[in-house]
Scaffold this active site. Structure first.
Site, PDB file in Angstrom:
ATOM      1  N   GLY A 149     -17.411 -10.890  29.326  1.00 30.66           N
ATOM      2  CA  GLY A 149     -18.305  -9.985  30.020  1.00 30.66           C
ATOM      3  C   GLY A 149     -19.385  -9.451  29.092  1.00 30.66           C
ATOM      4  O   GLY A 149     -19.292  -9.557  27.866  1.00 30.66           O
ATOM      5  N   CYS A 150     -20.419  -8.857  29.688  1.00 25.72           N
ATOM      6  CA  CYS A 150     -21.572  -8.401  28.897  1.00 25.72           C
ATOM      7  C   CYS A 150     -21.220  -7.200  28.021  1.00 25.72           C
ATOM      8  O   CYS A 150     -21.522  -7.187  26.824  1.00 25.72           O
ATOM      9  CB  CYS A 150     -22.741  -8.098  29.816  1.00 25.72           C
ATOM     10  SG  CYS A 150     -22.365  -6.983  31.187  1.00 25.72           S
ATOM     11  N   TYR A 151     -20.604  -6.172  28.601  1.00 23.37           N
ATOM     12  CA  TYR A 151     -20.171  -5.041  27.788  1.00 23.37           C
ATOM     13  C   TYR A 151     -19.180  -5.500  26.718  1.00 23.37           C
ATOM     14  O   TYR A 151     -19.208  -5.040  25.580  1.00 23.37           O
ATOM     15  CB  TYR A 151     -19.492  -3.986  28.661  1.00 23.37           C
ATOM     16  CG  TYR A 151     -20.395  -3.038  29.385  1.00 23.37           C
ATOM     17  CD1 TYR A 151     -21.368  -2.297  28.724  1.00 23.37           C
ATOM     18  CD2 TYR A 151     -20.243  -2.839  30.759  1.00 23.37           C
ATOM     19  CE1 TYR A 151     -22.179  -1.405  29.409  1.00 23.37           C
ATOM     20  CE2 TYR A 151     -21.043  -1.943  31.448  1.00 23.37           C
ATOM     21  CZ  TYR A 151     -22.010  -1.221  30.767  1.00 23.37           C
ATOM     22  OH  TYR A 151     -22.812  -0.325  31.446  1.00 23.37           O
ATOM     23  N   ALA A 152     -18.286  -6.395  27.121  1.00 19.64           N
ATOM     24  CA  ALA A 152     -17.261  -6.866  26.192  1.00 19.64           C
ATOM     25  C   ALA A 152     -17.886  -7.601  25.010  1.00 19.64           C
ATOM     26  O   ALA A 152     -17.541  -7.352  23.851  1.00 19.64           O
ATOM     27  CB  ALA A 152     -16.277  -7.770  26.919  1.00 19.64           C
ATOM     28  N   THR A 154     -20.871  -7.350  23.672  1.00 17.79           N
ATOM     29  CA  THR A 154     -21.598  -6.451  22.783  1.00 17.79           C
ATOM     30  C   THR A 154     -20.651  -5.581  21.977  1.00 17.79           C
ATOM     31  O   THR A 154     -20.825  -5.399  20.760  1.00 17.79           O
ATOM     32  CB  THR A 154     -22.565  -5.579  23.603  1.00 17.79           C
ATOM     33  OG1 THR A 154     -23.272  -6.399  24.543  1.00 17.79           O
ATOM     34  CG2 THR A 154     -23.570  -4.879  22.708  1.00 17.79           C
TER      35      THR A 154
END
Length: 362
Positions: A149-152, A154
């Site tokens: 995932g994107c948050y993950a 980063t």
């Protein structure tokens, strides 16, 4: 003729970004392009930025089904959570990069807690964050890979070097990350209207309720114990407090991560140098992750439209904590760009093919 690839769910933001990247890829040929609710619509009506490209002019989205996708040598699935697993079952021999959460978690209880008791748990695939220890070999050997995932992405890139080097305590990590509105997808919602978002920021799903929480903890725990000698005898898993924030911008993520220093780091005569040294070692030679010069802090605009990630780290001696700020484009390194990076590895192509680390700024 290049290697033929298909995109399932290409009418969403991540799917559209995939099409844009694939259109410029030197080794890949775009095959089937599907979108459930957009089936029959022209691709360039949904993604007008693709107008003029011969792969898309005059092409309509097709319905998403296994028979349409099966002719491709590799399939990207940019589908809503819960839909990829059912489709993958109908394509048992396919090479697949999945951008949903369906195959990210190894803990079935965590899956049901965050994605719903009625959503079938489909198991775990190889985890597609190439910069993690051992990940490239696992991706190259896999036929099916789950893109993070994107948050993950980063947050993991921000914290992995600290844990791998034994410089941060795994049970006291705080992440506050702001994301652009495209991270919520393309479906219309009142809270994503321009009049609600412009000039305003808001936290949501605080208190450990965001779905990327178990994914981040899983990946960082595996980093911690990838080198058992670096775990310092601590058998606890990584625990994070994660607060996501909606920012008034279309794309980008800025994650501010803090972790309590271990005695090794806190007692160092120069904690900043110890922390920066860990990041320099972890990302030496990485094509897409860049440790910025001391004192220069990441900004989202610098990585927009790219597969790049910028990180910066410093010590806060007063609080006894490490502070790491990282930024990515949530549709680039956080989704479509990373999916192409994964596919390059799976297909034996240069890892950087079709991708750039340079953002569009301003």
């Amino acid at each position: 003729m290049g290697i033929r690839v298909a995109v399932a769910g290409a009418s969403g933001y991540a799917g559209g970004e995939l099409l844009r990247l694939l259109a410029g890829h030197p080794d890949l040929e775009i095959g089937a392009v599907t979108g459930a609710s957009s089936a029959g619509k022209p691709v360039t009506e949904v993604h007008p930025n693709l107008t003029g490209h011969p792969a898309f002019d005059g092409r309509d989205f097709q319905a998403t089904d296994a028979s349409t996708l099966s002719a491709a040598e590799l399939i990207f699935m940019a589908l809503p959570h819960g839909e990829s697993a059912a489709l993958a079952e109908q394509l048992p021999d396919a090479l697949i990069v999945d951008l949903s959460a369906d195959f990210r978690l190894g803990d079935e209880e965590a899956w049901h807690r965050f994605y719903g008791a009625d959503v079938r748990y489909a198991g775990r695939w190889a985890y597609g964050l190439p910069e993690l220890p051992g990940a490239r070999d696992a991706i190259r050997a896999a036929r099916t890979v789950a893109a993070p995932g994107c948050y993950a992405t980063t947050s993991i890139l921000a914290l992995a070097p600290l844990l791998a080097a034994g410089l941060a305590q795994p049970a006291d990590i705080v992440i506050v990350a702001a994301s652009g509105t495209s991270g919520a997808g393309r479906s219309p919602r009142p809270d994503l209207l321009a009049s609600e978002v412009m000039g305003s920021m808001s936290a949501y799903k605080a208190g450990g309720r965001h779905r990327h929480t178990p994914e981040i903890e899983q990946a960082l725990t595996e980093v911690l114990y990838f080198h058992p000698e670096r775990a310092r005898g601590d058998s606890r898993p990584v625990t994070i407090s994660f607060t996501p924030v909606l920012a008034p911008m279309p794309r980008g993520i800025l994650a501010t991560c803090t972790a309590r220093l271990t005695p090794v780091a806190a007692d160092s005569p120069d904690p900043d140098s110890a922390l920066r040294g860990a990041f320099a070692d972890a990302y030496a030679g990485e094509p897409f992750v860049h440790l910025l010069p001391a004192g220069q802090w990441p900004v989202t605009g610098a990585v927009a439209g790219s597969n790049g990630a910028h990180v910066q780290v410093t010590a806060d001696p007063h609080a006894g904590r490490a502070v790491v700020v990282a930024t990515t484009d949530n549709l680039g390194k956080g989704a479509a760009g990373q999916a192409v990076q994964i596919a390059n590895l799976m297909l034996g192509l240069p890892e950087t093919a079709g991708l750039t680390t340079h953002g569009v700024h301003p």
